[in-house]
Design a protein around this motif. Structure first.
Motif, PDB file in Angstrom:
ATOM      1  N   PRO A 201      47.241  -9.123   0.129  1.00  0.00           N
ATOM      2  CA  PRO A 201      46.190 -10.008  -0.390  1.00  0.00           C
ATOM      3  C   PRO A 201      46.167 -11.299   0.406  1.00  0.00           C
ATOM      4  O   PRO A 201      47.104 -11.635   1.135  1.00  0.00           O
ATOM      5  N   ILE A 202      45.083 -12.042   0.284  1.00  0.00           N
ATOM      6  CA  ILE A 202      45.067 -13.392   0.816  1.00  0.00           C
ATOM      7  C   ILE A 202      45.667 -14.327  -0.233  1.00  0.00           C
ATOM      8  O   ILE A 202      45.779 -13.980  -1.405  1.00  0.00           O
ATOM      9  N   SER A 203      46.061 -15.507   0.191  1.00  0.00           N
ATOM     10  CA  SER A 203      46.674 -16.469  -0.723  1.00  0.00           C
ATOM     11  C   SER A 203      45.619 -17.094  -1.627  1.00  0.00           C
ATOM     12  O   SER A 203      44.417 -17.061  -1.324  1.00  0.00           O
ATOM     13  N   PRO A 204      46.016 -17.679  -2.747  1.00  0.00           N
ATOM     14  CA  PRO A 204      45.048 -18.397  -3.584  1.00  0.00           C
ATOM     15  C   PRO A 204      44.304 -19.484  -2.821  1.00  0.00           C
ATOM     16  O   PRO A 204      43.101 -19.687  -3.033  1.00  0.00           O
ATOM     17  N   GLU A 205      45.000 -20.185  -1.936  1.00  0.00           N
ATOM     18  CA  GLU A 205      44.345 -21.254  -1.177  1.00  0.00           C
ATOM     19  C   GLU A 205      43.296 -20.683  -0.222  1.00  0.00           C
ATOM     20  O   GLU A 205      42.200 -21.241  -0.075  1.00  0.00           O
ATOM     21  N   ARG A 206      43.626 -19.543   0.418  1.00  0.00           N
ATOM     22  CA  ARG A 206      42.652 -18.912   1.309  1.00  0.00           C
ATOM     23  C   ARG A 206      41.480 -18.376   0.497  1.00  0.00           C
ATOM     24  O   ARG A 206      40.314 -18.471   0.920  1.00  0.00           O
ATOM     25  N   ALA A 207      41.750 -17.824  -0.670  1.00  0.00           N
ATOM     26  CA  ALA A 207      40.672 -17.329  -1.522  1.00  0.00           C
ATOM     27  C   ALA A 207      39.723 -18.454  -1.914  1.00  0.00           C
ATOM     28  O   ALA A 207      38.497 -18.280  -1.923  1.00  0.00           O
ATOM     29  N   GLU A 208      40.277 -19.616  -2.228  1.00  0.00           N
ATOM     30  CA  GLU A 208      39.435 -20.763  -2.592  1.00  0.00           C
ATOM     31  C   GLU A 208      38.523 -21.152  -1.436  1.00  0.00           C
ATOM     32  O   GLU A 208      37.329 -21.423  -1.633  1.00  0.00           O
ATOM     33  N   SER A 209      39.066 -21.162  -0.220  1.00  0.00           N
ATOM     34  CA  SER A 209      38.241 -21.536   0.929  1.00  0.00           C
ATOM     35  C   SER A 209      37.170 -20.485   1.206  1.00  0.00           C
ATOM     36  O   SER A 209      36.043 -20.834   1.594  1.00  0.00           O
ATOM     37  N   VAL A 210      37.496 -19.214   1.000  1.00  0.00           N
ATOM     38  CA  VAL A 210      36.487 -18.161   1.166  1.00  0.00           C
ATOM     39  C   VAL A 210      35.362 -18.345   0.151  1.00  0.00           C
ATOM     40  O   VAL A 210      34.180 -18.214   0.483  1.00  0.00           O
ATOM     41  N   MET A 211      35.705 -18.676  -1.090  1.00  0.00           N
ATOM     42  CA  MET A 211      34.673 -18.864  -2.114  1.00  0.00           C
ATOM     43  C   MET A 211      33.827 -20.102  -1.838  1.00  0.00           C
ATOM     44  O   MET A 211      32.620 -20.107  -2.110  1.00  0.00           O
ATOM     45  N   GLU A 212      34.430 -21.142  -1.297  1.00  0.00           N
ATOM     46  CA  GLU A 212      33.642 -22.307  -0.876  1.00  0.00           C
ATOM     47  C   GLU A 212      32.637 -21.888   0.196  1.00  0.00           C
ATOM     48  O   GLU A 212      31.472 -22.290   0.166  1.00  0.00           O
ATOM     49  N   TRP A 213      33.091 -21.064   1.129  1.00  0.00           N
ATOM     50  CA  TRP A 213      32.191 -20.570   2.175  1.00  0.00           C
ATOM     51  C   TRP A 213      31.101 -19.680   1.589  1.00  0.00           C
ATOM     52  O   TRP A 213      29.928 -19.774   1.980  1.00  0.00           O
ATOM     53  N   LEU A 214      31.456 -18.828   0.627  1.00  0.00           N
ATOM     54  CA  LEU A 214      30.463 -17.959  -0.005  1.00  0.00           C
ATOM     55  C   LEU A 214      29.393 -18.764  -0.728  1.00  0.00           C
ATOM     56  O   LEU A 214      28.223 -18.363  -0.780  1.00  0.00           O
ATOM     57  N   TYR A 215      29.785 -19.895  -1.294  1.00  0.00           N
ATOM     58  CA  TYR A 215      28.798 -20.759  -1.951  1.00  0.00           C
ATOM     59  C   TYR A 215      27.737 -21.198  -0.949  1.00  0.00           C
ATOM     60  O   TYR A 215      26.534 -21.196  -1.252  1.00  0.00           O
ATOM     61  N   ASP A 216      28.165 -21.573   0.253  1.00  0.00           N
ATOM     62  CA  ASP A 216      27.206 -21.990   1.291  1.00  0.00           C
ATOM     63  C   ASP A 216      26.365 -20.804   1.757  1.00  0.00           C
ATOM     64  O   ASP A 216      25.157 -20.944   1.986  1.00  0.00           O
ATOM     65  N   VAL A 217      26.984 -19.631   1.883  1.00  0.00           N
ATOM     66  CA  VAL A 217      26.227 -18.432   2.255  1.00  0.00           C
ATOM     67  C   VAL A 217      25.159 -18.143   1.214  1.00  0.00           C
ATOM     68  O   VAL A 217      24.002 -17.844   1.547  1.00  0.00           O
ATOM     69  N   ARG A 218      25.529 -18.246  -0.042  1.00  0.00           N
ATOM     70  CA  ARG A 218      24.606 -17.972  -1.153  1.00  0.00           C
ATOM     71  C   ARG A 218      23.353 -18.834  -1.077  1.00  0.00           C
ATOM     72  O   ARG A 218      22.247 -18.381  -1.404  1.00  0.00           O
ATOM     73  N   ARG A 219      23.498 -20.053  -0.617  1.00  0.00           N
ATOM     74  CA  ARG A 219      22.366 -20.979  -0.561  1.00  0.00           C
ATOM     75  C   ARG A 219      21.441 -20.691   0.607  1.00  0.00           C
ATOM     76  O   ARG A 219      20.253 -21.035   0.561  1.00  0.00           O
ATOM     77  N   GLU A 220      21.974 -20.068   1.647  1.00  0.00           N
ATOM     78  CA  GLU A 220      21.199 -19.917   2.879  1.00  0.00           C
ATOM     79  C   GLU A 220      20.723 -18.496   3.145  1.00  0.00           C
ATOM     80  O   GLU A 220      19.746 -18.300   3.877  1.00  0.00           O
ATOM     81  N   ALA A 221      21.396 -17.512   2.579  1.00  0.00           N
ATOM     82  CA  ALA A 221      21.133 -16.120   2.944  1.00  0.00           C
ATOM     83  C   ALA A 221      19.841 -15.595   2.325  1.00  0.00           C
ATOM     84  O   ALA A 221      19.364 -16.097   1.302  1.00  0.00           O
ATOM     85  N   SER A 222      19.317 -14.543   2.937  1.00  0.00           N
ATOM     86  CA  SER A 222      18.115 -13.890   2.405  1.00  0.00           C
ATOM     87  C   SER A 222      18.452 -12.923   1.279  1.00  0.00           C
ATOM     88  O   SER A 222      17.557 -12.430   0.602  1.00  0.00           O
ATOM     89  N   PHE A 223      19.734 -12.635   1.078  1.00  0.00           N
ATOM     90  CA  PHE A 223      20.168 -11.688   0.058  1.00  0.00           C
ATOM     91  C   PHE A 223      20.916 -12.416  -1.050  1.00  0.00           C
ATOM     92  O   PHE A 223      21.408 -13.537  -0.870  1.00  0.00           O
ATOM     93  N   ALA A 224      20.994 -11.780  -2.209  1.00  0.00           N
ATOM     94  CA  ALA A 224      21.796 -12.311  -3.307  1.00  0.00           C
ATOM     95  C   ALA A 224      23.271 -12.028  -3.027  1.00  0.00           C
ATOM     96  O   ALA A 224      23.612 -11.186  -2.195  1.00  0.00           O
TER      97      ALA A 224
END
Length: 375
Positions: A201-224
């Motif tokens: 697995p990835i670490s909790p800290e890495r997971a948090e950074s991935v979710m921060e990145w996903l938040y930005d993807v969610r705002r910009e992407a053409s898909f849900a």
């Protein structure tokens, strides 16, 4: 208009039926530990139709996901899809990326009334994806199937597993999804069950950074975008949206602009229900505690009345860090990961790095190695 709120004590948002555990892939993360041959005690076609009739009793438009293994190993899939669609169910499917997923089979699913098809991409190149999936050519077949489905008018969802072996590929996979024209990206954070126990697995800290990145993807992407087995993403969304609202107010902008924070959401047993190939009913395919069997009890009754499901819907019964968290109603933590790592579905989720204010109790990752980042 706001969508009608579903009472998850009455019905699941997602009902998954694992048609079979048979599959010709040998994916490293496979929850089902799939094998090439079918189990002799799989639900038969008539039993499956009775299950779909029971699912329709949840109410209009109940979402049903046909999964596996590879559901296309069975030759009655189109018949079951058509039967469910005629009952008013929203029938979707998650086939494996193999040669069995032909253009002809995809057209048959479209004619039967399938509403969405989900395929998996766990690497942005054939080498990366095929290595993870254990089958040369899987990447090419998956891309071909996605294009065939789009040509047949079937919306495409892509599922991606996040673990130490795949996390670096996420940005490239995100770009590939734009090219494929998908409608949804489901990002699954590894739960150590089945063959997934051997993955890092990835670490909790890495997971948090991935979710921060996903938040930005969610705002910009053409898909849900949604996460699976990572409900703490809802906390990240709420925190980011709140911080942005404060910033807009301080700059004099309209604080109502921007994406709203999500409210509530599903976890295993609360908005989510899984029926195995032999009819056992679980809160999730990643939480192997059976609450009954559809051969003996309707799935509606198991979901609504069983003590296991009722306990998972009561966020005040959570323990440890999750029980103390002010975001427990919004998030709830992965009950599957809690069970896999602590043996208790009401324990804390070790993937979450957030520490509630004033909490000084034990951390779920203390001493068990589950937060080790292999990168």
């Amino acid at each position: 208009m706001q969508p009608r709120r579903v009472d998850t004590a009455d019905r699941p948002l997602v009902l998954i039926w694992e048609l079979t555990q048979a599959c010709h892939l040998a994916c490293e993360h496979c929850r089902a530990e799939a094998v090439p041959g079918r189990h002799p005690d799989e639900l038969s076609t008539p039993e499956g139709k009775r299950l779909l009739e029971s699912a329709a009793d949840f109410g209009d438009g109940q979402l049903v996901v046909l999964s596996g293994g590879d559901p296309l190993v069975r030759d009655d899939v189109e018949e079951l899809v058509e039967y469910g669609a005629d009952l008013g169910l929203r029938m979707t499917i998650t086939p494996s990326g193999t040669r069995s997923l032909t253009g002809e089979r995809i057209e048959g699913l479209a004619d039967a009334g399938i509403r969405r098809m989900a395929v998996s991409l766990d690497g942005a190149t054939p080498e990366r994806h095929d290595s993870f999936r254990g089958e040369p050519g899987s990447f090419t077949e998956t891309i071909r199937a996605a294009n065939d489905a789009r040509a047949a008018g079937i919306p495409i969802q892509v599922n991606t597993t996040v673990c130490a072996q795949t996390v670096a590929d996420l940005p490239a996979i995100r770009n590939l999804l734009e090219e494929l024209g998908v409608v949804m990206w489901s990002v699954f954070f590894l739960v150590p069950v089945g063959r997934g126990r051997i993955l890092d697995p990835i670490s909790p800290e890495r997971a948090e950074s991935v979710m921060e990145w996903l938040y930005d993807v969610r705002r910009e992407a053409s898909f849900a975008l949604k996460t699976t087995e990572a409900p703490m993403y809802r906390r990240v969304v709420a925190q980011r949206a709140a911080a942005e609202a404060v910033e807009r107010r301080s700059s004099g902008e309209d604080s109502s602009s921007g994406p709203p924070a999500r409210r509530g959401g599903i976890v295993a047993g609360d908005g989510f229900c899984f029926v195995s190939h032999t009819g056992d009913v679980y809160p999730s395919g990643f939480l192997p505690l059976s609450a009954g069997n559809v051969r003996e009890t309707p799935v509606t009754e198991v979901y609504r009345e069983s003590e296991l499901f009722r306990s998972l819907r009561d966020r005040d019964r959570l323990t440890g860090k999750c029980g103390a968290c002010e975001f427990r109603a919004l998030c709830g933590g992965s009950r599957s990961r809690a069970y896999a790592t602590a043996g208790d579905p009401l324990a804390s989720d070790p993937l979450c790095s957030y520490v509630p204010a004033g909490y000084d109790g034990p951390m779920p990752w203390d001493g068990d190695g589950s937060s080790v980042d292999a990168d």
